[in-house]
Design an enzyme around this catalytic site. Structure first.
Site, short mmCIF file in Angstrom:
data_model
loop_
_atom_site.label_atom_id
_atom_site.label_comp_id
_atom_site.label_asym_id
_atom_site.label_seq_id
_atom_site.Cartn_x
_atom_site.Cartn_y
_atom_site.Cartn_z
N HIS A 54 0.85 -1.20 0.00
CA HIS A 54 0.00 0.00 0.00
C HIS A 54 0.88 1.25 0.00
O HIS A 54 2.00 1.24 0.52
CB HIS A 54 -0.92 -0.01 1.22
CG HIS A 54 -1.97 1.06 1.18
ND1 HIS A 54 -1.72 2.36 1.56
CD2 HIS A 54 -3.27 1.02 0.79
CE1 HIS A 54 -2.82 3.08 1.41
NE2 HIS A 54 -3.77 2.29 0.94
N GLU A 62 -4.25 2.37 -7.32
CA GLU A 62 -4.58 3.48 -6.44
C GLU A 62 -3.60 4.63 -6.69
O GLU A 62 -2.51 4.65 -6.11
CB GLU A 62 -4.50 3.06 -4.97
CG GLU A 62 -5.45 1.95 -4.59
CD GLU A 62 -5.40 1.64 -3.10
OE1 GLU A 62 -6.46 1.55 -2.48
OE2 GLU A 62 -4.27 1.52 -2.54
#
Length: 255
Positions: free
Chosen positions: A102, A176
Site C-alpha cells: 500500500h 490506487e
C-alpha cells in the site's frame, strides 16, 4: 482470436487502523450479513481487518463466501523476525487474500518494488492471493501525458510482482493513484480506464487470473464510469459505513 472473458467482479474494504476490537468485530458481522447480496450479485467480497482480530473475524465469516484478508505479511515463513507476521501463520488463520505494498507502507516504511515482490511471492507460496497496491505518486495536468507517466511508473511495480508469483496463480492489482487516496473525488474516469487498460496488457499472457480493482476515494457511482478498465473496487473509509458498502456491491453487481 476472441478476447478472454473478464474475471469475476470483486469488492473489498480495508479497515486499516481505524477501529478497536469491538467495533472491528461488529463491522465484520455486518459484512457477513451482506454475503448473500454479494454472492447473488456475482461479486466476490472481501474484508481486511487488523491482525489482532483476524482469528475471530475468520470465525464470524467461516460459513460465508466472504474472503478474509490481512493488511500485510513478511517474506519469510519462519525465523527471527521480531514483530513481523508470517504468511504461513496467516494461511493457518483462515486468510485468503493479503494486501501488499500500500502507498502508506511504501511512504512510511520505505517498501520498495523488490520488497513488495518478495512479499507477494511468499504469499503465493503459502496459498494466499496477493492484493498488490500500485499507483503513480504525482499527477500530470495534461491528460495524455498523465496516462503515459502513470503507466511508466506502475509498470515496474507490476512486472516485479508477476516475476515473483507463479504464472498460474491468481493476483489482484489495486490501482490506487497516490494523489487520489483520501481526496475529495476519485481519479478522472478516463484516466483510470486508459491506465488500467494498458496495465492489463502486462498480464495478458498469464495462465492465472489477474484482476484489477480501483482504489482512491472510490464510492457510489465510481464503478460504472470505470468498468471498462477494472474488475471491481477496493474501498477505504467510505465503506466503513455498511450501508455504503451495500450500495457499492449492488452497483458493481448490476453494472
Amino acid at each position: 482470436m476472441s478476447p478472454l472473458p473478464r474475471p469475476r467482479r470483486i469488492v473489498g474494504v480495508s479497515l486499516k487502523m481505524y477501529y478497536d476490537i469491538q467495533n472491528t468485530l461488529s463491522y465484520v458481522r455486518g459484512v457477513y450479513q451482506l454475503d448473500g447480496l454479494a454472492w447473488n450479485a456475482r461479486v466476490d467480497l472481501f474484508v481486511i481487518p487488523d491482525f489482532v482480530t483476524l482469528m475471530e473475524s475468520g470465525r464470524i465469516l467461516e460459513s460465508s463466501h466472504v474472503k478474509l484478508g490481512a493488511q500485510d505479511t513478511f517474506w519469510e515463513d519462519r525465523g527471527a523476525y521480531t514483530g513481523e507476521v508470517s504468511p504461513l501463520t496467516l494461511q493457518q488463520a483462515g486468510v485468503t487474500i493479503v494486501e501488499i505494498g500500500h502507498a502508506e507502507r511504501r511512504a512510511m516504511f520505505g517498501e520498495t518494488d523488490e520488497l513488495v515482490a518478495k512479499k507477494a511471492g511468499a504469499a503465493a507460496r503459502n496459498g494466499l492471493i496477493p492484493l498488490v497496491c500500485i499507483g503513480e505518486r504525482t499527477h500530470h495536468n495534461i491528460a495524455s501525458a498523465a496516462v503515459g507517466m502513470a503507466v511508466q511508473e506502475c509498470t515496474p511495480q507490476i512486472t516485479s510482482v508477476l516475476a515473483a508469483v507463479p504464472d498460474d496463480f491468481e493476483v489482484i492489482l489495486a490501482y490506487e493513484p497516490v494523489w487520489a487516496i483520501g481526496a475529495a473525488q476519485p481519479a478522472d474516469p478516463d484516466h483510470v480506464v486508459n491506465v488500467t487498460k494498458e496495465l492489463r496488457k502486462l498480464a495478458a499472457n498469464r495462465k492465472g487470473i489477474t484482476r484489477i480493482v480501483y482504489g482512491g476515494s472510490a464510492g457510489p457511482g465510481t464503478f460504472a464510469k470505470i468498468a471498462e478498465g477494472v474488475d471491481g473496487l477496493f474501498l477505504g473509509r467510505f465503506a466503513h459505513d455498511i450501508k455504503n458498502l451495500r450500495t457499492v456491491i449492488e452497483e458493481v453487481g448490476g453494472a
